[in-house]
Design a protein around this motif. Structure first.
Motif: not given
Length: 357
Positions: A167-184
């Motif tokens: 499930p590579r695409s599913e895992v990629e959806l958890r990248r930082s830009k998709h989270r409510p809290f993120r850092k650079p």
């Protein structure tokens, strides 16, 4: 056959970015799902990316694709040998009466790649199967390794059926830009998942991240079914990790604001089955006023008190020389593996093991 000996093989297509890391992750996943599983064996096709692993029972084969990060698909091998062997095998597979389609894996000689799907599809029909190119019951993949002296010939051929896509695409959806809290600077989810797999914690076991940051490792460990505990010296990171876990519908055992040197005395439920972490480094990281090398030293010193004997400690370092060759209570069990995080930064995955008392 020896009782309990591995007898259920699967073929796995690894990612090409870091084959050493991908192969070690596959071995670690195999050990978690079945301690009797065999080390990966290289197969002669697919540009060197395919490996075979054998299990002592069928159950783990259904779970493998859902756990891997540095792989594409898991397949059930059907036949190896000449092209005629594959044709005979497809006649037998057609006896299931199901619908199916046949594709050729990349790397096959062009002339064979164009005619083999039709040849094997016809054999499947002869056996009683039905061809469906859009929504087949069964999805077959043919492997054709070219003959050096004959670009249009096949030196070795293999046939397999798809068991599951990673499930590579599913895992990629958890990248930082998709989270409510993120850092650079955030650990990529695929690397975080691979690190959790390398820790080889038992299914449903406990995993600690003492530098949880934005929660990348805890997210992946939770999705893999582990009970997770996190800590960070920065209160903002603790709140952010809890926010990201909650948004994903996940609940940790606990996430606390603590220095790594304080954890062993203040956490209940130790020792953990494994620890997986990305310690702070560079100017962008929060270390609570201490240098990153000192924080790493404290973390390694604390691991034998927080992880059970035989449990693994998996971490990332920007300088492999920063991990001492000898650490009291820990032993280095695997080679360090370089992983490029982005164009200007290569970090090293290190796997350590807590020594027996």
């Amino acid at each position: 056959m020896t009782l309990g000996a591995p007898s259920v093989p699967v073929w796995v297509e690894l990612s090409g970015e870091n084959l050493a890391l991908a192969e070690l992750e596959l071995f670690s996943c195999g050990q978690v799902l079945d301690p009797l599983s065999t080390p990966p064996r290289s197969l002669p096709w697919g540009n060197g990316r395919f490996r075979e692993v054998s299990f002592s029972r069928a159950g783990p084969t259904a779970l493998l694709s859902s756990r891997l990060a540095f792989a594409h698909r898991v397949l059930r091998p059907i036949a190896e040998g000449s092209l005629d062997t594959l044709v005979d095998a497809m006649v037998l597979e057609g006896g299931s009466g199901a619908s199916g389609r046949v594709r050729v894996a990349p790397g096959a000689p062009p002339s064979l790649a164009s005619r083999v799907p039709g040849l094997l599809g016809h054999a499947f029909l002869q056996g009683g199967g039905r061809v469906d190119l859009d929504a087949p019951d069964r999805d077959f993949l043919a492997f054709l390794s070219p003959t050096p002296s004959d670009p249009d010939g096949a030196a070795e051929a293999g046939l397999a059926e798809l068991l599951g896509e990673v499930p590579r695409s599913e895992v990629e959806l958890r990248r930082s830009k998709h989270r409510p809290f993120r850092k650079p600077v955030t650990l990529p989810p695929r690397l975080a998942r691979a690190m959790v797999n390398l820790a080889e914690a038992p299914l449903g076991g406990t995993v600690l991240d003492p530098f949880c940051g934005t929660g990348s490792i805890l997210l992946e460990a939770s999705h893999l079914g582990y009970r997770v505990t996190g800590a960070d010296v920065d209160a903002e990171m603790v709140r952010g990790t809890l926010q990201n876990l909650s948004a994903a519908g996940l609940a940790p055992e606990r996430v606390v604001q603590r220095r790594v040197s304080e954890l062993a005395d203040q956490l209940e439920g130790v020792p953990f089955d494994a620890a997986v972490f990305d310690p702070p480094y560079g100017r962008a990281s929060t270390t609570g006023g201490e240098g990153s090398s000192e924080v790493l030293r404290q973390a390694l010193q604390a691991m034998p008190r927080m992880v059970r004997p035989g449990g693994h400690v998996v971490l990332l370092v920007s300088d492999p020389e920063g991990v001492p060759a000898k650490i009291q209570g820990l032993r280095r069990e695997t080679l360090m593996l370089a992983e490029r995080v982005h164009r200007s930064l290569t970090r090293w995955v290190v796997v350590l093991t807590v020594a027996d008392a």
